[in-house]
Design an enzyme around this catalytic site. Structure first.
Site, PDB file in Angstrom:
ATOM      1  CD  GLU A   1      24.244  16.360 -52.014  1.00 23.12           C
ATOM      2  OE1 GLU A   1      24.843  17.455 -52.063  1.00 23.12           O
ATOM      3  OE2 GLU A   1      24.460  15.420 -52.800  1.00 23.12           O
TER       4      GLU A   1
ATOM      5  CD  GLU B   1      30.766  15.382 -50.043  1.00 22.57           C
ATOM      6  OE1 GLU B   1      31.804  16.032 -50.294  1.00 22.57           O
ATOM      7  OE2 GLU B   1      29.620  15.744 -50.393  1.00 22.57           O
TER       8      GLU B   1
END
Length: 534
Positions: free
Chosen positions: A335, A330
């Site tokens: 974010e 990932e």
């Protein structure tokens, strides 16, 4: 995996995509690189005693230091190494713990020397890396960014040197009489750092109002564990236009406070989670976006391995789901947590560190929720680089690349979403992540054929069409080049297809190749052409 070829040196006549690549996987005998032993035993076509998923090769190099004081292996390259352009060397290594004596540090070093000198070590530059025992691992030596040791402190930085033409590999140091058994594979002088990601290969400019383009995006709505999303998130993801739509050249992913029942479960918040119907290996990703505001909001721009076995994910529905998380890898490009307003973070999740991963970095972006900013990932074969508005804040580059640290050697796909945390502000009603564009770049395909090398005094025809190609491409070659072998290389310098051409127009089936940039080399003239598998 069957490998057809073991060694290649490209002197590209078109552009600096591959100015020089050296690769030896020890499948051929004799080995195409002229490896020489010093004070040790060497076999260059040895049965791999530890075949596994990290190194499925059938043949490797055996390095056996039987107590030589200065044991090493080496080779000299006739053209030398252009350290101003390329500084990276790498190989796989396996050292069994039951074949060691003494108490030397478990390490491997790569030394660059000038073989022309009577004492070539006097101007050498060396990088030493620690290694793990009883496992295959990829070790990378970067003479620009790694700590190096110069034998002569007046030699200067290795990147400023033009005299290196010898590589020396030494396991567990020198000036000792201990014994070491090691296996080495896939040696590469890696030119990937000079990759220029200039070719736009996939994008969405969000220039048509209404629903999200179904040819490019998939709404992931199925709750993967039957009850809730991961991380205790409290939203339903939907495919409703209220939660994701395009207007005025912008995509809006909208989180809404509202009761919503789906899959027999009622939740109090809705949002959207988009999967790209495009997957790729290596390149540059640019996403220009503006974040929502509010404690408990969690927008993200990220990627997952195309092979993830997650129920309801797009590529899983297409039959590619073979690997669990985090082994699929990932990459969190961006974010943002509303509880930490204006801080954006990038991270990686791999078997070596996941969940509350230690592999992360970030920066403050004061206007993250009021202005658009460009979030960028550079994905190279050996590292990931993260930036906001061209300001770098994190590089992920593990010293050892193996299945635990580096699953990023195969296709990933993009995700855009807003999750809702249990800590959501009770006064929150609605918030959106707005996206101006999403763009993926890979190396430019150079169609300039004006600077071809000479072959028998002529400029032979060597053309590739269509370019980019999908399932089939065609080679138009000169009559003098017929019966030559055509090799197709990926960006790591590995041959992925090899055929002998018999006609002036040769058909190549490339349906089995992943999307990306490849190099075709013709064996007689050594000429190369690049093409994109679309």
């Amino acid at each position: 995996m069957l490998k057809f070829f073991t060694f290649s040196v490209f002197f590209s006549l078109l552009s600096p995509l591959f100015s020089q690549i050296i690769f030896d996987d020890f499948e051929a005998t004799p080995s195409p690189v002229n490896w020489q032993p010093d004070n040790c035993n060497l076999i260059t076509h040895y049965d791999n005693p530890f075949v596994d998923g990290v190194n499925p090769s059938s043949k490797v190099l055996l390095y056996h230091d039987v107590g030589g004081q200065y044991a090493n292996i080496r080779f000299t390259h006739p053209y030398g190494f252009d350290m101003d352009v390329q500084q990276i060397f790498s190989f796989k290594i396996y050292v069994p713990s039951d074949a060691l004596t003494g108490n030397q540090n478990n390490q491997v070093s790569l030394k660059l020397q000038n073989a022309i000198l009577g004492q070539p070590w006097t101007t050498q530059s060396e990088i030493i890396k620690n290694i793990q025992l009883d496992t295959w691992q990829t070790v990378t030596f970067d003479f620009m960014n790694d700590n190096y040791l110069n034998y002569n402190p007046n030699s200067g930085a290795p990147v400023n040197r033009k005299d290196f033409n010898r590589v020396v590999i030494q396991v567990n140091g020198e000036n000792n009489f201990d014994q070491v058994l090691a296996y080495i594979d896939d040696f590469q002088y890696d030119g990937s750092e000079i990759l220029s990601f200039d070719q736009l290969v996939w994008n969405d400019e969000f220039d048509q109002n209404g629903a999200v383009n179904p040819d490019k995006w998939f709404h992931q709505t199925l709750i993967p564990n039957g009850n809730s999303w991961f991380n205790n998130e409290v939203q339903h993801y939907t495919n409703r236009i209220q939660n994701s739509f395009v207007n005025d050249g912008k995509l809006s992913i909208v989180a809404i406070k509202e009761p919503f029942t789906n899959q027999g479960i009622t939740k109090q918040y809705t949002s959207a989670r988009l999967n790209s119907k495009f997957a790729f290996t290596y390149g540059k990703v640019e996403v220009r976006a503006k974040m929502p505001i509010g404690v408990g909001t969690w927008p993200a721009i990220w990627t997952l391995g195309k092979n993830i076995s997650e129920s309801g994910a797009y590529w899983h529905t297409q039959g590619f789901g073979t690997t669990g998380w985090p082994a699929c890898g990932e990459i969190d490009i961006m974010e943002h947590w509303g509880s930490n307003q204006n801080f954006v973070q990038s991270a990686t999740h791999t078997p070596s560190s996941f969940g509350a991963t230690v592999n992360h970095g970030g920066q403050i972006v004061e206007t993250v929720s009021t202005e658009f900013h460009t979030y960028t990932l550079y994905w190279y074969p050996n590292k990931l680089v993260f930036l906001v508005d061209d300001k770098m804040h994190y590089v992920y580059q593990p010293a050892v690349q193996n299945a635990a640290t580096w699953p990023f050697f195969q296709d990933q796909y993009l995700l855009l979403n807003i999750a809702i945390e249990p800590t959501i502000d009770p006064n929150f009603t609605q918030g959106a992540m707005e996206v101006d564009y999403v763009r993926v770049y890979q190396p430019l395909v150079d169609e300039d054929t004006s600077s071809l090398g000479e072959f028998d005094g002529l400029h032979p025809i060597f053309e590739v069409f269509p370019n980019p190609g999908a399932d089939v491409i065609y080679l138009h070659i000169d009559e003098a080049m017929q019966c030559a072998r055509i090799n197709i290389f990926n960006l790591q310098g590995l041959i992925v297809q090899s055929v002998e051409v018999q006609e002036s127009i040769t058909t190549l089936n490339i349906e089995g190749l992943d999307r990306g940039v490849y190099v075709i080399q013709e064996s007689k003239s050594g000429m190369v052409r690049r093409f994109v598998k679309g």
